[in-house]
Design an enzyme around this catalytic site. Structure first.
Site: not given
Ligand code: BGC
Length: 853
Positions: A347-349
């Site tokens: 995932s992105d952050w």
């Protein structure tokens, strides 16, 4: 100094003092702007069966009543129903020499005209065997831990996973242009500059050097390249990527990844997908039709998979009303099924929105906690609970852990990989300077800085400079920043000197930064030129006075943008306008009013509107220098003096008016709104729109001048026959109008991408200096096919001595000739004649031909 602010930034809005009275920077945590909450296991079920992903191929086999845990929150939309199968490694037999079995550490050498299609399947298969053996004795918790970051600031890298027995865990670190948040590293030219070279060898070399620096610092997973499209000219992160054409972006991504991984680090293709603006990036749905998704936005990711990329990062936004990290259609169906991706999706952050994202195809949550510091995770204990109560199958958890551990084996990171020697969260930790990874990478920085500079105008041959008696440099963009090269955290402030990268997580810290002022002074010493300067952007009278009587006046202007968690001078990531900063237009006009040899140099994150001065008779030259990294000043000096004959080409269109572009930012919305961003222009982005609507741009996509001239001749096109190839039935099917079958790896199938036609021609240097030309190939389909008038499907670079002629070759694959058939869900050869042009830009065609029927 700058990085000391980092942990403060994450606590909420924070103001960084700008050095200019006109500008300020506001910083807020990207994660805290994600208003999602979660509860751990409870007894109510919240999922319902909705998928708004227009063409989702999935069907339900899921019972909502078996849930024991729940995720709720204002932005958590109902999640799709999922089917799941752990995708096996494709087992196509490698067919050398076209398809060499390839280890990611030893890719085929770069070729200006790629004739081989590396086959990474055997390397993945070997890695899967090892990974399966490793995880076979692990507990559920251990497998979950492979997939769950240790929370924000839980380790020294921006993302970290924990060690498990013999597996040491992973260090994940930004950025696409260097190693972020540490010392003694190189600041490479930004992605947009690399793309502007249109030079595969240089893009590969940049990738190799970035890979080596990451490996040297012990980073396992580099968070780049970034390959979102420059759909909107103001898009804040466009400069991290490779421009506004899917073919150019795809080739740049491909070479970058082959390079990075040969340097030893796992590359991450990001942000998957349709993350084309910063405003409300966790609260908009990009609504994209299936054909446009395939032909435009997914193409660079497809090429990333073909380059053997280890990891893919899903983005913050929604796609067709389903969050990107929760999107069965884009993760399972497109990336893993259709592209046959064997690595893992992270995932992105804080972009994970649900534990059930695991079933939609998400393999790893980063940085682990739901929001930074929340102390909760959608994976971790929740994932364990979901597996233990059979909501998520053990088979799926095994698949997640296998993919992650396999990527580590696949990259040989089990063999003497260096220890991590950086600390993202403590700039004073001496570990940051323990290992110096710069090597001689400044050479490639300087070369790409020059090769990625585009000469847009050169009247009366004023460039290259020839020992001028006097030069005056005007504008702060010529100067070193007043308080050192890292005056703002993540470069997030109004630049007081040269702009050599944008702002946000896509940055690193300069070890040093050469400004044009320093580079030109060095050169002036050799030429015995008088050099004057005025770096004050705001006193137009002084600027005008200072250029009177000078042989050459060079005005430096810039335009900055970045990631949306930092706001600079009102620009919340995306640019508010397409105008040069610090009243650059007025500065240029003030100089041009007093000096008839005014040369403009720009350092810009993307297109600018040049109309106020572009046709001014005293503006004799325009040098589009992009973002050059730590050798930016030397690179622009090389162009100005002809040490490098300009060969850069625009990776996007420069329009006459902002409204000429087909897409604009979508702004507004309340705190709770999900904005709809409808990609209504479809296939017609950038030059495709200008061509279709017959809008004259100021400078078209692919344009760039040289100090010499080239002539094209002798066009021929031949069919390339596979010598002894097993997949001929698929080739015949395609030739007869059949679509590619619906199967795992169907879009990346090697037969589809092998050379099918070879286009050859000659390029002659008709001028008086040595130079490089970038021949470009554009296809033209029958109108009934519904493609834009011209679509880029090939380019190469060739260097030719004056009076000499060089043979050039560009190959086309069956994929290149195909369009996505939404009904048959496959790639098919369109009806009608396919013609093509070879040109020096998207509007400067020199030769035309037809693909043999
Ligand atoms: C960015 C990513 C980056 C990550 C880690 C996010 O805000 O969108 O590009 O890799 O942070 O820093």
């Amino acid at each position: 100094m700058a990085r000391r602010l980092l942990s403060l930034l994450l606590l909420g809005p924070y103001v960084v003092a700008g050095s200019s009275s006109s500008a300020s920077a506001t910083v807020s945590s990207s994660a805290s702007s994600t208003p999602v909450t979660s509860s751990a296991a409870s007894s109510s079920a919240t999922s319902s069966a909705t998928s708004s992903s227009a063409s989702s191929a999935s069907t339900s086999s899921y019972s909502a009543t078996s849930y024991l845990a729940t995720e709720t929150g204002p932005l958590t939309l109902p999640i799709s129903e999922y089917t799941f199968s752990p995708y096996p490694t494709p087992s196509l037999a490698p067919d050398p020499p076209v398809f060499p079995a390839t280890d990611p550490l030893y890719p085929p050498p770069v070729s200006p005209d790629p004739m081989v299609v590396p086959d990474f399947a055997p390397a993945w298969a070997a890695a899967y065997t090892k990974a399966k053996a490793m995880i076979s004795g692990w507990t559920i918790e251990q497998k979950v831990n492979v997939s769950t970051g240790v929370f924000w600031e839980g380790g020294v890298c921006v993302g970290n996973t924990p060690p498990i027995e013999d597996y040491p865990g992973l260090c994940l670190q930004d950025s696409p242009l260097g190693v972020r948040d540490t010392d003694l590293v190189t600041s490479f030219p930004a992605g947009i500059t690399a793309a502007s070279t249109w030079n595969r060898a240089l893009i590969r070399a940049r990738g190799v050097a970035i890979g080596e620096e990451n490996r040297g610092k012990g980073v396992n997973v580099a968070l780049g390249p970034m390959m979102n499209m420059g759909r909107v000219a103001q898009g804040g992160r466009n400069w991290e990527g490779f421009g506004a054409d899917p073919y150019l972006s795809g080739e740049a991504a491909y070479e970058t990844i082959l390079g990075m991984q040969s340097g030893g680090v796992q590359a991450t293709a990001k942000h998957y997908i349709n993350n084309e603006q910063e405003w409300k990036r966790t609260q908009y749905s990009s609504n994209v039709d299936d054909r446009t998704e395939h032909e435009i936005y997914a193409q660079p990711f497809m090429r990333a998979v073909m380059a053997g990329v280890s990891s893919v990062m899903c983005s913050y936004n929604l796609i067709n009303d389903t969050y990107a990290c929760n999107n069965n259609k884009t993760l399972n169906d497109l990336m893993k099924r259709e592209f046959g991706f064997q690595g893992y999706i992270q995932s992105d952050w804080s972009a994970t929105m649900a534990t059930l994202s695991a079933v939609a195809g998400l393999d790893m949550t980063m940085p682990g906690d739901i929001t930074f510091g929340s102390g909760t995770s959608y994976f971790g204990g929740n994932l364990t609970a979901f597996v233990m109560n059979d909501t998520i199958s053990m088979e799926r958890l095994d698949d997640m852990a296998t993919r992650i551990v396999a990527a580590w084996y696949y990259m040989h990171q089990d063999e003497n990989y260096p220890n991590v020697t950086l600390n993202s969260f403590n700039p004073y930790d001496p570990i940051n300077s323990e290992v110096n990874v710069q090597s001689n990478h400044y050479e490639i920085v300087r070369e790409i800085g020059a090769a990625g500079t585009v000469l847009l105008k050169n009247e009366r041959g004023v460039l290259p400079l020839d020992k001028p008696k006097s030069i005056v440099l005007v504008g702060s963009d010529a100067a070193p920043p007043t308080s050192g090269p890292n005056e703002y955290t993540d470069q997030g402030g109004d630049p007081s000197g040269i702009l050599a990268m944008g702002w946000g997580s896509g940055t690193d810290n300069f070890t040093y930064l050469i400004s044009p002022y320093e580079a030109i002074q060095q050169r002036a010493r050799l030429d015995q030129t008088s050099v004057f300067w005025n770096f004050d952007d705001w006193n137009l009278d002084a600027a005008g006075n200072d250029v009177i009587g000078m042989e050459v006046a060079i005005v430096f202007v810039n335009s900055d943008s970045g990631e949306g968690y930092i706001t600079v001078d009102g620009n919340a990531g995306d640019r508010q306008n397409l105008t040069a900063w610090h009243q650059g237009d007025e500065l240029i006009l003030a100089v041009a009013a007093q000096n008839n040899n005014t040369i403009v140099v720009t350092n810009s994150v993307g297109p600018l509107i040049l109309e106020p001065w572009v046709e001014h008779p005293n503006v004799t030259a325009i040098v589009w220098a992009n973002l050059g990294g730590n050798e930016a000043g030397n690179a622009v000096m090389d162009i100005l003096y002809g040490n490098w004959n300009p060969s850069g080409r625009l990776p996007y269109t420069i329009a006459k008016s902002p409204m000429d572009y087909p897409a604009q930012l979508v702004l507004g919305g309340t705190a709770a709104d999900i904005l709809s961003i409808n990609y209504t222009e479809g296939l017609y982005i950038d030059y495709r729109w200008f061509d279709y609507m017959n809008i004259t741009p100021r400078y078209e996509f692919g344009f760039g001048l040289s100090y010499t001239t080239f002539e094209y001749s002798n066009l021929a096109v031949t069919e390339v026959y596979p010598a002894d190839y097993a997949q001929t039935s698929l080739i015949d099917n395609w030739a007869n109008g059949g679509a590619t079958p619906i199967a795992e790896g169907s879009t990346t199938a090697l037969w589809l991408h092998m050379p099918a036609y070879q286009v050859t021609f000659n390029v002659k240097n008709t001028g008086s200096v040595y130079g490089g030309e970038i021949p470009q190939l554009y296809l033209h389909h029958d109108a009934s096919v519904g493609e834009p008038p011209s679509v880029l499907k090939g380019f190469t670079n060739v260097e030719v001595a004056p009076g000499q002629t060089a043979p050039v070759s560009i190959t086309l694959s069956r994929y290149d000739l195909s369009v996505w058939d939404v009904v048959r869900q496959g790639w098919a050869k369109p009806e009608g004649t396919i013609s093509f042009s070879i040109g020096a830009s998207s509007r400067d065609f020199r030769l035309t031909g037809t693909i043999p029927a």
